[in-house]
Design a protein around this motif. Structure first.
Motif, short mmCIF file in Angstrom:
data_model
loop_
_atom_site.label_atom_id
_atom_site.label_comp_id
_atom_site.label_asym_id
_atom_site.label_seq_id
_atom_site.Cartn_x
_atom_site.Cartn_y
_atom_site.Cartn_z
N LEU A 30 0.00 -11.15 -9.82
CA LEU A 30 -0.36 -10.77 -11.05
C LEU A 30 0.27 -11.44 -12.51
CD1 LEU A 30 0.37 -6.90 -10.55
CD2 LEU A 30 -1.69 -8.06 -10.30
N ASN A 31 1.12 -12.21 -11.98
CA ASN A 31 1.91 -13.19 -13.15
C ASN A 31 2.39 -12.13 -14.42
OD1 ASN A 31 2.47 -15.64 -14.49
ND2 ASN A 31 0.55 -15.74 -15.65
N ILE A 32 3.12 -11.15 -13.93
CA ILE A 32 3.90 -10.24 -14.93
C ILE A 32 5.51 -10.49 -14.41
CG2 ILE A 32 1.99 -8.84 -15.16
CD1 ILE A 32 3.26 -6.83 -13.52
N GLY A 33 6.33 -10.04 -15.11
CA GLY A 33 7.69 -9.70 -14.90
C GLY A 33 7.96 -8.77 -14.00
N MET A 34 8.97 -8.80 -13.49
CA MET A 34 9.48 -7.88 -12.57
C MET A 34 9.90 -6.43 -13.07
SD MET A 34 9.88 -7.41 -9.52
CE MET A 34 9.81 -8.88 -8.68
N PRO A 35 10.45 -6.40 -14.27
CA PRO A 35 10.47 -4.93 -14.99
C PRO A 35 9.07 -4.24 -15.30
CG PRO A 35 11.85 -6.51 -16.10
CD PRO A 35 10.84 -7.36 -15.29
N ALA A 36 7.91 -5.28 -15.52
CA ALA A 36 6.71 -4.46 -15.72
C ALA A 36 6.13 -3.97 -14.41
CB ALA A 36 5.83 -5.54 -16.30
N LEU A 37 6.55 -5.07 -13.39
CA LEU A 37 5.76 -4.68 -12.08
C LEU A 37 6.67 -3.37 -11.29
CD1 LEU A 37 4.20 -5.13 -9.41
CD2 LEU A 37 5.96 -6.67 -8.88
N ARG A 38 8.00 -3.15 -11.52
CA ARG A 38 8.85 -2.07 -11.25
C ARG A 38 8.37 -0.86 -12.07
NH1 ARG A 38 12.39 -3.36 -7.60
NH2 ARG A 38 13.19 -5.35 -7.63
N ALA A 39 7.71 -0.98 -13.29
CA ALA A 39 7.31 0.40 -14.02
C ALA A 39 5.84 0.62 -13.45
CB ALA A 39 7.27 -0.31 -15.57
N LEU A 40 5.04 -0.40 -13.19
CA LEU A 40 3.95 -0.03 -12.18
C LEU A 40 4.11 0.74 -11.22
CD1 LEU A 40 1.75 -3.19 -12.87
CD2 LEU A 40 1.32 -1.26 -14.09
N VAL A 41 5.04 0.32 -10.38
CA VAL A 41 5.51 1.05 -9.04
C VAL A 41 6.07 2.48 -9.41
CG1 VAL A 41 6.62 0.80 -7.03
CG2 VAL A 41 5.43 -1.02 -7.89
N ALA A 42 6.91 2.56 -10.29
CA ALA A 42 7.60 3.84 -10.80
C ALA A 42 6.62 4.86 -11.29
CB ALA A 42 8.79 3.43 -11.62
N SER A 43 5.64 4.39 -12.09
CA SER A 43 4.61 5.33 -12.81
C SER A 43 3.48 5.59 -11.67
CB SER A 43 4.01 4.51 -13.74
OG SER A 43 3.29 3.57 -13.47
N GLY A 44 3.65 5.00 -10.36
CA GLY A 44 2.52 5.55 -9.52
C GLY A 44 1.30 4.54 -9.67
N GLU A 45 0.98 3.68 -10.91
CA GLU A 45 -0.19 3.27 -11.03
C GLU A 45 -0.42 2.06 -10.20
OE1 GLU A 45 -1.10 1.64 -14.97
OE2 GLU A 45 0.77 2.26 -15.54
N LEU A 46 0.54 1.45 -9.35
CA LEU A 46 0.47 0.62 -8.28
C LEU A 46 1.07 1.28 -7.22
CD1 LEU A 46 -0.58 -2.05 -6.99
CD2 LEU A 46 1.73 -3.08 -7.85
N ARG A 47 0.39 1.61 -6.19
CA ARG A 47 1.18 2.24 -4.99
C ARG A 47 1.84 1.43 -4.20
NH1 ARG A 47 -2.44 4.17 -0.05
NH2 ARG A 47 -0.94 5.37 1.11
N ALA A 48 3.06 1.71 -3.67
CA ALA A 48 3.85 0.95 -2.93
C ALA A 48 4.76 1.74 -2.12
CB ALA A 48 5.00 0.25 -4.07
N VAL A 49 5.49 1.11 -1.19
CA VAL A 49 6.28 1.91 -0.11
C VAL A 49 7.71 1.13 -0.03
CG1 VAL A 49 5.55 0.62 1.69
CG2 VAL A 49 6.33 3.03 2.10
#
Length: 93
Positions: A30-49
């Protein structure tokens, strides 16, 4: 011939288990920073396990593809409605 097994000519089915990506791999894709990625995961926008340990997060290739498909759809809708223009990426660097 009697007693002979039928040969299965159907194409093999895709694997039931998708490839799982680490957050570092997703960050690179995605070429984004880890804080932005963790925010996507925490918000549920990006599904992760979360597997095992605290920092063992994984995102399936299918979930990443679904996230990107939705992002493209939402971006197109915002462009079509005049909320954003494609040239607004200057602040992105």
């Amino acid at each position: 011939m009697a007693g002979r097994a039928e040969t299965n000519t159907a194409a093999p089915s895709p694997s039931r288990f998708p490839k799982m990506l680490t957050l570092v791999q997703v960050q690179e894709i995605l070429n984004i920073g880890m804080p932005a990625l963790r925010a996507l995961v925490a918000s549920g926008e990006l599904r992760a396990v979360q597997l095992g340990g605290k920092r063992m997060w994984r995102v399936s290739e299918d979930d990443l593809a679904a996230y990107l498909d939705l992002a493209y759809e939402q971006t197109r809708a915002r462009i079509d409605s005049g909320q954003i223009t494609p040239d607004e990426d200057a602040a992105d660097g």
